[in-house]
Motif scaffolding. Structure first.
Motif, PDB file in Angstrom:
ATOM      1  N   GLU A 376       0.808  -1.214   0.000  1.00 26.45           N
ATOM      2  CA  GLU A 376       0.000   0.000   0.000  1.00 26.45           C
ATOM      3  C   GLU A 376       0.845   1.270   0.000  1.00 26.45           C
ATOM      4  OE1 GLU A 376      -3.265   0.056  -0.304  1.00 26.45           O
ATOM      5  OE2 GLU A 376      -3.304  -2.141  -0.387  1.00 26.45           O
ATOM      6  N   MET A 377       2.138   1.144   0.218  1.00 29.31           N
ATOM      7  CA  MET A 377       2.991   2.322   0.381  1.00 29.31           C
ATOM      8  C   MET A 377       3.610   2.750  -0.942  1.00 29.31           C
ATOM      9  SD  MET A 377       6.139   2.811   3.084  1.00 29.31           S
ATOM     10  CE  MET A 377       4.997   2.649   4.463  1.00 29.31           C
ATOM     11  N   ASP A 378       3.776   4.052  -1.101  1.00 26.79           N
ATOM     12  CA  ASP A 378       4.475   4.588  -2.261  1.00 26.79           C
ATOM     13  C   ASP A 378       5.905   4.040  -2.301  1.00 26.79           C
ATOM     14  OD1 ASP A 378       4.645   7.015  -4.363  1.00 26.79           O
ATOM     15  OD2 ASP A 378       6.489   6.944  -3.170  1.00 26.79           O
ATOM     16  N   PHE A 379       6.356   3.649  -3.476  1.00 29.61           N
ATOM     17  CA  PHE A 379       7.661   3.001  -3.627  1.00 29.61           C
ATOM     18  C   PHE A 379       8.794   3.882  -3.110  1.00 29.61           C
ATOM     19  CE2 PHE A 379      11.502   2.440  -6.248  1.00 29.61           C
ATOM     20  CZ  PHE A 379      11.824   1.142  -5.914  1.00 29.61           C
ATOM     21  N   PHE A 380       8.793   5.157  -3.488  1.00 30.38           N
ATOM     22  CA  PHE A 380       9.885   6.034  -3.089  1.00 30.38           C
ATOM     23  C   PHE A 380       9.843   6.361  -1.599  1.00 30.38           C
ATOM     24  CE2 PHE A 380       9.848   7.390  -7.694  1.00 30.38           C
ATOM     25  CZ  PHE A 380      11.059   6.791  -8.000  1.00 30.38           C
ATOM     26  N   VAL A 381       8.665   6.497  -1.042  1.00 31.51           N
ATOM     27  CA  VAL A 381       8.551   6.731   0.398  1.00 31.51           C
ATOM     28  C   VAL A 381       9.122   5.549   1.168  1.00 31.51           C
ATOM     29  CG1 VAL A 381       6.938   7.049   2.321  1.00 31.51           C
ATOM     30  CG2 VAL A 381       6.567   8.273   0.174  1.00 31.51           C
ATOM     31  N   GLU A 382       8.842   4.344   0.678  1.00 30.64           N
ATOM     32  CA  GLU A 382       9.372   3.133   1.317  1.00 30.64           C
ATOM     33  C   GLU A 382      10.898   3.151   1.333  1.00 30.64           C
ATOM     34  OE1 GLU A 382       9.585  -1.687   0.387  1.00 30.64           O
ATOM     35  OE2 GLU A 382       8.090  -0.430  -0.637  1.00 30.64           O
ATOM     36  N   GLN A 383      11.512   3.598   0.243  1.00 28.66           N
ATOM     37  CA  GLN A 383      12.967   3.650   0.176  1.00 28.66           C
ATOM     38  C   GLN A 383      13.540   4.620   1.203  1.00 28.66           C
ATOM     39  OE1 GLN A 383      14.478   1.466  -2.026  1.00 28.66           O
ATOM     40  NE2 GLN A 383      12.368   0.878  -2.512  1.00 28.66           N
ATOM     41  N   VAL A 384      12.834   5.735   1.428  1.00 33.88           N
ATOM     42  CA  VAL A 384      13.347   6.771   2.329  1.00 33.88           C
ATOM     43  C   VAL A 384      13.223   6.351   3.793  1.00 33.88           C
ATOM     44  CG1 VAL A 384      13.052   9.144   3.163  1.00 33.88           C
ATOM     45  CG2 VAL A 384      12.908   8.656   0.708  1.00 33.88           C
ATOM     46  N   ILE A 385      12.052   5.891   4.195  1.00 31.22           N
ATOM     47  CA  ILE A 385      11.810   5.660   5.627  1.00 31.22           C
ATOM     48  C   ILE A 385      12.518   4.417   6.150  1.00 31.22           C
ATOM     49  CG2 ILE A 385       9.578   6.801   5.482  1.00 31.22           C
ATOM     50  CD1 ILE A 385       8.281   4.021   5.801  1.00 31.22           C
ATOM     51  N   THR A 386      13.023   3.567   5.257  1.00 31.46           N
ATOM     52  CA  THR A 386      13.742   2.367   5.707  1.00 31.46           C
ATOM     53  C   THR A 386      15.256   2.538   5.648  1.00 31.46           C
ATOM     54  OG1 THR A 386      13.625   1.416   3.474  1.00 31.46           O
ATOM     55  CG2 THR A 386      11.880   0.812   5.025  1.00 31.46           C
ATOM     56  N   GLY A 387      15.737   3.708   5.189  1.00 27.96           N
ATOM     57  CA  GLY A 387      17.173   3.925   5.045  1.00 27.96           C
ATOM     58  C   GLY A 387      17.717   4.948   6.019  1.00 27.96           C
ATOM     59  N   ARG A 388      19.036   5.000   6.128  1.00 29.59           N
ATOM     60  CA  ARG A 388      19.713   5.912   7.060  1.00 29.59           C
ATOM     61  C   ARG A 388      20.986   6.443   6.409  1.00 29.59           C
ATOM     62  NH1 ARG A 388      20.778   2.429  10.777  1.00 29.59           N
ATOM     63  NH2 ARG A 388      19.145   2.866  12.326  1.00 29.59           N
ATOM     64  N   ASP A 389      21.165   7.758   6.413  1.00 30.07           N
ATOM     65  CA  ASP A 389      22.406   8.366   5.943  1.00 30.07           C
ATOM     66  C   ASP A 389      23.354   8.571   7.128  1.00 30.07           C
ATOM     67  OD1 ASP A 389      21.405   8.475   3.399  1.00 30.07           O
ATOM     68  OD2 ASP A 389      21.769  10.620   3.120  1.00 30.07           O
ATOM     69  N   ILE A 390      24.648   8.431   6.858  1.00 33.50           N
ATOM     70  CA  ILE A 390      25.667   8.592   7.902  1.00 33.50           C
ATOM     71  C   ILE A 390      26.572   9.770   7.547  1.00 33.50           C
ATOM     72  CG2 ILE A 390      27.599   7.507   9.099  1.00 33.50           C
ATOM     73  CD1 ILE A 390      24.904   6.255   9.746  1.00 33.50           C
ATOM     74  N   ILE A 391      26.737  10.671   8.504  1.00 28.30           N
ATOM     75  CA  ILE A 391      27.604  11.833   8.297  1.00 28.30           C
ATOM     76  C   ILE A 391      28.708  11.837   9.352  1.00 28.30           C
ATOM     77  CG2 ILE A 391      25.776  13.232   7.267  1.00 28.30           C
ATOM     78  CD1 ILE A 391      25.494  14.631   9.999  1.00 28.30           C
ATOM     79  N   ALA A 392      29.754  12.586   9.087  1.00 29.48           N
ATOM     80  CA  ALA A 392      30.861  12.712  10.041  1.00 29.48           C
ATOM     81  C   ALA A 392      30.479  13.695  11.140  1.00 29.48           C
ATOM     82  CB  ALA A 392      32.119  13.181   9.336  1.00 29.48           C
ATOM     83  N   LEU A 393      30.932  13.418  12.360  1.00 28.35           N
ATOM     84  CA  LEU A 393      30.691  14.332  13.470  1.00 28.35           C
ATOM     85  C   LEU A 393      31.334  15.679  13.191  1.00 28.35           C
ATOM     86  CD1 LEU A 393      29.367  14.422  16.265  1.00 28.35           C
ATOM     87  CD2 LEU A 393      31.567  13.746  17.249  1.00 28.35           C
ATOM     88  N   ASN A 394      32.518  15.632  12.582  1.00 31.04           N
ATOM     89  CA  ASN A 394      33.214  16.838  12.137  1.00 31.04           C
ATOM     90  C   ASN A 394      33.098  16.914  10.616  1.00 31.04           C
ATOM     91  OD1 ASN A 394      35.002  18.844  11.341  1.00 31.04           O
ATOM     92  ND2 ASN A 394      36.610  18.240  12.769  1.00 31.04           N
ATOM     93  N   PRO A 395      32.401  17.915  10.072  1.00 29.99           N
ATOM     94  CA  PRO A 395      32.204  17.991   8.618  1.00 29.99           C
ATOM     95  C   PRO A 395      33.496  17.929   7.814  1.00 29.99           C
ATOM     96  CG  PRO A 395      30.826  19.600   9.745  1.00 29.99           C
ATOM     97  CD  PRO A 395      31.739  19.016  10.789  1.00 29.99           C
ATOM     98  N   LYS A 396      34.610  18.378   8.416  1.00 31.66           N
ATOM     99  CA  LYS A 396      35.884  18.340   7.698  1.00 31.66           C
ATOM    100  C   LYS A 396      36.366  16.912   7.451  1.00 31.66           C
ATOM    101  CE  LYS A 396      37.516  22.821   9.420  1.00 31.66           C
ATOM    102  NZ  LYS A 396      38.586  23.539  10.177  1.00 31.66           N
ATOM    103  N   LEU A 397      35.811  15.950   8.219  1.00 31.95           N
ATOM    104  CA  LEU A 397      36.212  14.547   8.075  1.00 31.95           C
ATOM    105  C   LEU A 397      35.184  13.734   7.290  1.00 31.95           C
ATOM    106  CD1 LEU A 397      37.564  13.861  11.693  1.00 31.95           C
ATOM    107  CD2 LEU A 397      38.872  14.431   9.632  1.00 31.95           C
ATOM    108  N   GLN A 398      34.271  14.414   6.605  1.00 28.38           N
ATOM    109  CA  GLN A 398      33.245  13.705   5.839  1.00 28.38           C
ATOM    110  C   GLN A 398      33.863  12.810   4.771  1.00 28.38           C
ATOM    111  OE1 GLN A 398      29.967  13.648   6.537  1.00 28.38           O
ATOM    112  NE2 GLN A 398      29.741  12.108   4.924  1.00 28.38           N
ATOM    113  N   PHE A 399      34.995  13.237   4.201  1.00 24.59           N
ATOM    114  CA  PHE A 399      35.638  12.438   3.152  1.00 24.59           C
ATOM    115  C   PHE A 399      36.098  11.078   3.693  1.00 24.59           C
ATOM    116  CE2 PHE A 399      39.248  14.359   5.227  1.00 24.59           C
ATOM    117  CZ  PHE A 399      40.285  13.451   5.086  1.00 24.59           C
TER     118      PHE A 399
END
Length: 470
Positions: A376-399
Motif C-alpha cells: 500500500e505504500m508509495d515506492f519512493f517513500v518506502e525507500q526513504v523511511i527504511t534507510g539511514r544516511d551517515i555523516i561525520a561528526l566533524n564535517p571536515k572529516l566527511q571524506f
C-alpha cells in the motif's frame, strides 16, 4: 515489439482489469501468496503484464517476484535502462479500467521524478571514468601493501596480523567498488560492468556477482519488508523485528522450523543478541563466501523455483576459483601453520566486521514493514523511511566516512537512484533531504556512533519483547 498472441488472456483481445484484481490477488483468486496455478500480474503505467513466463529470463533474477500484485511503475523505471519496456511488452495482457487508472502521484513522488530528469540533464548519471580508475588502482595498492608485509614479515605475529587487517580492508573496499559496477553506475555497456564485477567481486573479494545480485536486488525492491528482504532475514542469529518472534512462540511454526535450529538455541540468540552482535559480524564474510561457492555450483539454486534461478557463467565460476588460488598461494609467505591459521581467521573476521558494520548502519534499526504495508505504500517513500544516511561528526572529516563506507553512507539517495555514481551523492543529498522535509517524510541522518546506537537499541527492544512474550 508486439505482445504475444498465444496467451489465453488475449484470445478475445486485451482484458480490462479492476485494480483490486491485481493489488489483492488473494481476495479475488482465493489464494494466499504466489501460486503457480494463477497469473503473476504486475502493473506498469496502468498496463497489466503476466510475468510468470518471464521470471526465468529476467536478468535481475527472482527480485521481480517481490512486485507481483503491485503497481510497479516507479520500481520498474528505477531499476531498468530505457528500452526495457519493449521487452515487457511481450507479456502484456490488458489495461487497468478507466475508473481505476493510477494517476501520476502528486507531491513527493512527482517532484522526485522531476528531479531525476533534472539530474539526467545535469549529467549526474554520467560517471567519471577517471574517478573509478583511481579507485581501482588504490584498491590494488592496498592489496600490494598487505602482500608485501606478508612477504617481509610472514614469520612475525604482528606482521601477519597487520597484513591480515589490511587484506580485510582491501576486501571491504572491493565490496563497495563491485557494488558500484554491478549497479551499472560506471559504464553504459552493462557487459563491462559485469566483467569488472567478476574481477572485483569474484577474483578479488571471493563473492559471486550473481549471488550478490540475486540477494541485493531483492533488498532494493523490498527494503526492510519482513518476509521479502533477505538482508533482515537473519533470524535467529540476529532478529530485527517482533514479526520473527511469532515463528518462535507459535507452536505450529516452531515445529515446522524444528530442522533449522533447536528452540533453546533460537531463544538464547534472540535474548542475548546485543552481546552476540560483534562475534556474528566477524563470521559474516565466511558465511557469504560459502553462500557464493554453493550458489555458482551446478545444483546451487535447487532451493529456488525453477523459473526463478539465475544463469551462472563460466567466467563467474572461474573468478571464484581464481580468488582462492591467489589467496591460498600467499600463505606460502607465512613461516608456520599457526601463523597461517592466524592470518586466515584474522583476515576473514576483520573483513566481516568492516563490511557488516556499514551494512547494519544502512537499514537495521529502521522501520520494518509487513508485505501488506509495503503493497500500500508509495515506492519512493518506502525507500526513504527504511534507510539511514551517515555523516561525520566533524564535517571536515566527511571524506573519511565517504571513503570508509564506499558512498553507502548516502543510503537514502542510493536507494532512490541506484544507478547514480557515488561521486555525485553529495550533490543530491541536500536536495533530497529538503524535499523530504517539505513533504514531512522522515529522513534519517546521523553519525556513525548514532547509527550504531540505534542498531543496538533495536536489537535490545526485540530481545525485551522476546522475554516478555516468553
Amino acid at each position: 515489439m508486439p505482445p504475444r498472441a498465444n496467451r489465453e488472456e488475449l484470445i478475445d483481445g486485451p482484458k480490462t482489469f479492476r485494480k483490486e484484481d491485481i493489488i489483492n490477488p488473494s481476495k479475488v483468486l482465493g489464494i494466499k501468496g504466489i501460486s503457480d496455478q494463477h497469473p503473476w500480474y504486475i502493473i506498469v503505467d496502468n498496463k497489466v503484464y503476466d510475468i510468470k513466463d518471464f521470471v526465468s529470463d529476467h536478468p535481475g533474477g527472482a527480485v521481480i517476484l517481490t512486485h507481483i500484485g503491485k503497481d510497479s511503475t516507479d520500481a520498474f523505471y528505477n531499476f531498468h535502462p530505457e528500452g526495457t519496456i519493449e521487452i515487457l511488452a511481450n507479456y502484456y495482457v490488458g489495461d487497468i479500467s478507466r475508473e481505476d487508472i493510477i494517476t501520476s502521484t502528486e507531491g513527493f513522488t512527482q517532484e522526485l521524478r522531476e528531479y531525476k530528469e533534472l539530474f539526467k540533464k545535469s549529467n549526474y548519471f554520467e560517471s567519471s571514468k577517471l574517478y573509478y580508475a583511481q579507485k581501482v588502482i588504490h584498491n590494488l595498492i592496498i592489496w600490494a601493501i598487505s602482500v608485501t608485509i606478508l612477504v617481509k614479515f610472514g614469520d612475525n605475529l604482528f606482521g601477519v596480523i597487520l597484513s591480515a587487517a589490511i587484506m580485510g580492508l582491501f576486501w571491504q573496499q572491493c565490496g563497495w567498488l563491485s557494488h558500484d559496477f554491478l549497479h551499472h553506475q560506471v559504464f553504459k555497456n552493462r557487459k563491462y560492468n559485469d566483467l569488472m564485477g567478476d574481477f572485483l567481486g569474484g577474483i578479488c573479494l571471493g563473492f559471486a556477482p550473481t549471488w550478490w545480485k540475486d540477494k541485493h536486488n531483492t533488498h532494493h525492491a523490498a527494503p526492510n519488508v519482513h518476509g521479502q528482504d533477505p538482508d533482515i532475514d537473519t533470524h535467529p542469529l540476529l532478529t530485527w523485528s517482533e514479526h520473527a518472534l511469532f515463528d518462535l512462540f507459535n507452536p505450529e511454526m516452531a515445529k515446522a522450523n524444528a530442522n533449522d535450529f533447536p528452540p533453546w538455541f533460537t531463544r538464547f540468540m534472540v535474548e542475548y543478541q546485543t552481546l552476540n552482535y560483534f562475534p556474528i559480524l566477524g563470521l559474516a564474510r565466511i558465511s557469504w563466501c560459502f553462500q557464493s561457492i554453493f550458489f555458482v555450483l551446478p545444483d546451487g539454486q535447487n532451493g529456488k523455483p525453477a523459473n526463478a534461478r539465475m544463469p551462472i557463467s563460466l567466467t563467474e565460476q572461474l573468478s571464484i576459483a581464481m580468488h582462492y588460488v591467489w589467496y591460498f598461494y600467499i600463505f606460502s609467505f607465512i613461516s608456520s601453520w599457526k601463523l597461517m591459521v592466524t592470518f586466515f581467521f584474522a583476515s576473514q573476521v576483520i573483513c566481516g566486521i568492516l563490511l557488516a558494520l556499514v551494512f547494519a548502519l544502512n537499514h537495521n534499526g529502521m522501520a520494518i514493514l509487513t508485505e501488506e504495508e509495503a503493497r500500500e505504500m508509495d515506492f519512493f517513500v518506502e525507500q526513504v523511511i527504511t534507510g539511514r544516511d551517515i555523516i561525520a561528526l566533524n564535517p571536515k572529516l566527511q571524506f573519511v566516512v565517504d571513503w570508509f563506507c564506499g558512498g553507502l553512507n548516502y543510503q537514502i539517495e542510493h536507494h532512490l537512484f541506484p544507478a547514480l555514481p557515488r561521486h555525485v551523492f553529495h550533490k543530491v543529498q541536500p536536495i533530497i533531504q529538503t524535499l523530504c522535509e517539505k513533504h514531512k517524510i522522515p529522513y534519517c541522518k546521523t553519525t556513525f556512533y548514532g547509527g550504531t546506537k540505534d542498531v543496538f537499541n533495536r536489537l535490545g527492544q526485540v530481545s525485551a519483547s522476546s522475554r516478555k512474550i516468553a
